[in-house]
Every structure is written in structure tokens, then in C-alpha cells.
Design a protein around this motif. Structure first.
Motif, PDB file in Angstrom:
ATOM      1  N   VAL A  16       0.789  -1.251  -0.037  1.00 29.91           N
ATOM      2  CA  VAL A  16       0.071  -0.086   0.039  1.00 29.91           C
ATOM      3  C   VAL A  16       0.708   1.195   0.014  1.00 29.91           C
ATOM      4  N   LYS A  17       2.256   0.992  -0.031  1.00 29.14           N
ATOM      5  CA  LYS A  17       2.906   2.283   0.441  1.00 29.14           C
ATOM      6  C   LYS A  17       2.704   3.100  -1.071  1.00 29.14           C
ATOM      7  N   GLY A  18       2.766   4.405  -0.840  1.00 31.76           N
ATOM      8  CA  GLY A  18       2.698   5.520  -1.939  1.00 31.76           C
ATOM      9  C   GLY A  18       1.308   5.477  -2.322  1.00 31.76           C
ATOM     10  N   ARG A  19       0.156   4.798  -1.758  1.00 35.34           N
ATOM     11  CA  ARG A  19      -1.230   4.972  -2.327  1.00 35.34           C
ATOM     12  C   ARG A  19      -2.054   5.144  -0.770  1.00 35.34           C
ATOM     13  N   PHE A  20      -1.712   4.687   0.138  1.00 33.67           N
ATOM     14  CA  PHE A  20      -2.335   4.711   1.461  1.00 33.67           C
ATOM     15  C   PHE A  20      -1.760   5.902   2.323  1.00 33.67           C
ATOM     16  N   ASP A  21      -2.579   6.577   3.188  1.00 35.17           N
ATOM     17  CA  ASP A  21      -1.943   7.638   4.037  1.00 35.17           C
ATOM     18  C   ASP A  21      -2.724   7.477   5.509  1.00 35.17           C
ATOM     19  N   ILE A  22      -1.823   7.186   6.497  1.00 34.77           N
ATOM     20  CA  ILE A  22      -2.451   6.968   7.776  1.00 34.77           C
ATOM     21  C   ILE A  22      -2.242   8.340   8.578  1.00 34.77           C
ATOM     22  N   SER A  23      -3.292   8.778   9.175  1.00 32.89           N
ATOM     23  CA  SER A  23      -3.234   9.973  10.190  1.00 32.89           C
ATOM     24  C   SER A  23      -3.994   9.870  11.172  1.00 32.89           C
ATOM     25  N   ARG A  24      -3.582  10.696  12.052  1.00 32.69           N
ATOM     26  CA  ARG A  24      -4.587  10.844  13.675  1.00 32.69           C
ATOM     27  C   ARG A  24      -4.723  11.960  13.737  1.00 32.69           C
ATOM     28  N   ASP A  25      -5.996  12.294  14.567  1.00 35.63           N
ATOM     29  CA  ASP A  25      -6.262  13.761  15.395  1.00 35.63           C
ATOM     30  C   ASP A  25      -6.656  13.273  16.767  1.00 35.63           C
ATOM     31  N   ASN A  26      -5.459  13.761  17.548  1.00 37.79           N
ATOM     32  CA  ASN A  26      -5.735  13.331  19.111  1.00 37.79           C
ATOM     33  C   ASN A  26      -6.699  14.015  19.722  1.00 37.79           C
ATOM     34  N   ALA A  27      -7.103  15.157  19.094  1.00 37.82           N
ATOM     35  CA  ALA A  27      -8.031  16.110  19.716  1.00 37.82           C
ATOM     36  C   ALA A  27      -9.440  15.459  19.522  1.00 37.82           C
ATOM     37  N   LYS A  28      -9.703  14.841  18.442  1.00 44.56           N
ATOM     38  CA  LYS A  28     -10.929  14.134  18.088  1.00 44.56           C
ATOM     39  C   LYS A  28     -10.941  12.590  18.369  1.00 44.56           C
ATOM     40  N   ASN A  60      -6.143   5.599  -1.876  1.00 44.45           N
ATOM     41  CA  ASN A  60      -6.112   6.259  -3.004  1.00 44.45           C
ATOM     42  C   ASN A  60      -5.646   5.125  -4.096  1.00 44.45           C
ATOM     43  N   SER A  61      -5.909   5.077  -5.281  1.00 45.62           N
ATOM     44  CA  SER A  61      -5.572   4.276  -6.622  1.00 45.62           C
ATOM     45  C   SER A  61      -5.979   3.036  -5.915  1.00 45.62           C
ATOM     46  N   LEU A  62      -6.975   2.492  -5.288  1.00 47.59           N
ATOM     47  CA  LEU A  62      -7.431   1.429  -4.946  1.00 47.59           C
ATOM     48  C   LEU A  62      -7.523  -0.056  -6.049  1.00 47.59           C
ATOM     49  N   LYS A  63      -7.258  -0.913  -5.566  1.00 47.65           N
ATOM     50  CA  LYS A  63      -7.025  -2.056  -6.580  1.00 47.65           C
ATOM     51  C   LYS A  63      -8.104  -3.331  -6.179  1.00 47.65           C
ATOM     52  N   PRO A  64      -8.341  -3.946  -6.731  1.00 49.36           N
ATOM     53  CA  PRO A  64      -9.546  -5.274  -6.230  1.00 49.36           C
ATOM     54  C   PRO A  64      -8.790  -5.840  -5.369  1.00 49.36           C
ATOM     55  N   GLU A  65      -7.287  -6.101  -5.139  1.00 55.43           N
ATOM     56  CA  GLU A  65      -6.754  -6.834  -4.334  1.00 55.43           C
ATOM     57  C   GLU A  65      -6.620  -6.135  -3.008  1.00 55.43           C
ATOM     58  N   ASP A  66      -7.333  -5.004  -2.844  1.00 55.86           N
ATOM     59  CA  ASP A  66      -7.427  -4.251  -1.501  1.00 55.86           C
ATOM     60  C   ASP A  66      -8.633  -4.633  -0.846  1.00 55.86           C
ATOM     61  N   THR A  67      -9.578  -5.349  -1.497  1.00 60.32           N
ATOM     62  CA  THR A  67     -10.836  -5.892  -1.175  1.00 60.32           C
ATOM     63  C   THR A  67     -10.539  -6.688   0.322  1.00 60.32           C
ATOM     64  N   ALA A  68     -11.120  -6.287   1.405  1.00 56.01           N
ATOM     65  CA  ALA A  68     -10.895  -6.916   2.588  1.00 56.01           C
ATOM     66  C   ALA A  68     -11.826  -6.078   3.720  1.00 56.01           C
ATOM     67  N   VAL A  69     -11.932  -6.719   4.740  1.00 59.29           N
ATOM     68  CA  VAL A  69     -12.306  -5.994   6.192  1.00 59.29           C
ATOM     69  C   VAL A  69     -11.226  -5.193   6.735  1.00 59.29           C
ATOM     70  N   TYR A  70     -11.403  -3.963   6.925  1.00 58.07           N
ATOM     71  CA  TYR A  70     -10.330  -3.143   7.528  1.00 58.07           C
ATOM     72  C   TYR A  70     -10.645  -2.828   9.031  1.00 58.07           C
ATOM     73  N   TYR A  71      -9.649  -3.209   9.723  1.00 57.23           N
ATOM     74  CA  TYR A  71      -9.730  -3.076  11.191  1.00 57.23           C
ATOM     75  C   TYR A  71      -8.722  -2.008  11.715  1.00 57.23           C
ATOM     76  N   CYS A  72      -9.323  -1.205  12.613  1.00 56.67           N
ATOM     77  CA  CYS A  72      -8.659  -0.339  13.387  1.00 56.67           C
ATOM     78  C   CYS A  72      -8.008  -1.132  14.637  1.00 56.67           C
ATOM     79  N   ALA A  73      -6.775  -0.640  14.933  1.00 61.66           N
ATOM     80  CA  ALA A  73      -6.264  -1.326  16.100  1.00 61.66           C
ATOM     81  C   ALA A  73      -5.292  -0.527  16.910  1.00 61.66           C
TER      82      ALA A  73
END
Length: 123
Positions: free
Chosen positions: A64-76, A84-97
Motif C-alpha cells: 500500500v506504500k505510496g497509495r495509502f496515508d494514515i493519520s490521527r487527530d488526537n483532539a478528536k 487512493n488508487s484502490l485495486k481489487p486486491e485491496d478488497t478486505a475487512v479493514y480493522y482499526c487497532a
């Protein structure tokens, strides 16, 4: 009571974008390294991206490097994943951890899990 509630998943065409959000409560979000993992049908849960709680250092899976961007807002108390530039192989259940300690990119080091949000990318 700890809660991680993901939102923003859905169906998108290949090449499209989605933004996932994870609302955290019940723990001191600003003091936890956080991450995103995903699990496709019939496959093990795998690391996607994570971010630490001090310098906001990020790390990504090569897939996912170059296509995805993780960020956080500690105030919220919210974690994000811009995809971005999603591909069929990105299909999945996504979990926050939320990690037990430092961000290690490993499932076994996750202390808190969300319920997951489905992302489906059509070709």
C-alpha cells in the motif's frame, strides 16, 4: 469500556478512493500507537499501516506504500486511513487497532480491535 468504531468503507471502482475513520473511546488515545490491518476472505489478518503517538512516525506495508496515508487527530480521538488508487486486491475487512506498546506491525501486539469495515474494490 474501550471502543474502536470504524466507518467509511464501501464499494468503489478500481482507481478510486476511500477514507476510513476510527473513533476511539474508553482509553487515552493520544498515548497509544495505532494502526490499520485488513483481512480478505480465506486469508490471515495482515498489517496495512501504523502511526506512533509521539512523533507521528508512520509505517506502511509494501503493498500500500505510496497509495495509502494514515493519520490521527488526537483532539478528536480519531484515526484515519486515506486510500487512493484502490485495486481489487485491496478488497478486505479493514480493522482499526490500538497497540499494547510501540507500533510493531504485528497482529499479536494489538491490544484493542475495532469491529471492522468492509472495503470492496471492483475491477
Amino acid at each position: 469500556q474501550v471502543q474502536l468504531v470504524e466507518s467509511g468503507g464501501g464499494l468503489v471502482q478500481a482507481g478510486g478512493s476511500l477514507r476510513l475513520s476510527c473513533a476511539a473511546s474508553g482509553f487515552t488515545f493520544s498515548r497509544y500507537a495505532m494502526g490499520w490491518f485488513r483481512q480478505a476472505p480465506g486469508k490471515d489478518r495482515e498489517f496495512v499501516a501504523d502511526i506512533d503517538w509521539i512523533a507521528y512516525i508512520t509505517y506502511y506495508a509494501n503493498s500500500v506504500k505510496g497509495r495509502f496515508d494514515i493519520s490521527r487527530d488526537n483532539a478528536k480521538n480519531t484515526l484515519y486511513l486515506q486510500m487512493n488508487s484502490l485495486k481489487p486486491e485491496d478488497t478486505a475487512v479493514y480493522y482499526c487497532a490500538g497497540y499494547t506498546g510501540t507500533p510493531t506491525h504485528r497482529v499479536r501486539d494489538v491490544r484493542y480491535w475495532g469491529q471492522g469495515t468492509q472495503v470492496t474494490v471492483s475491477s
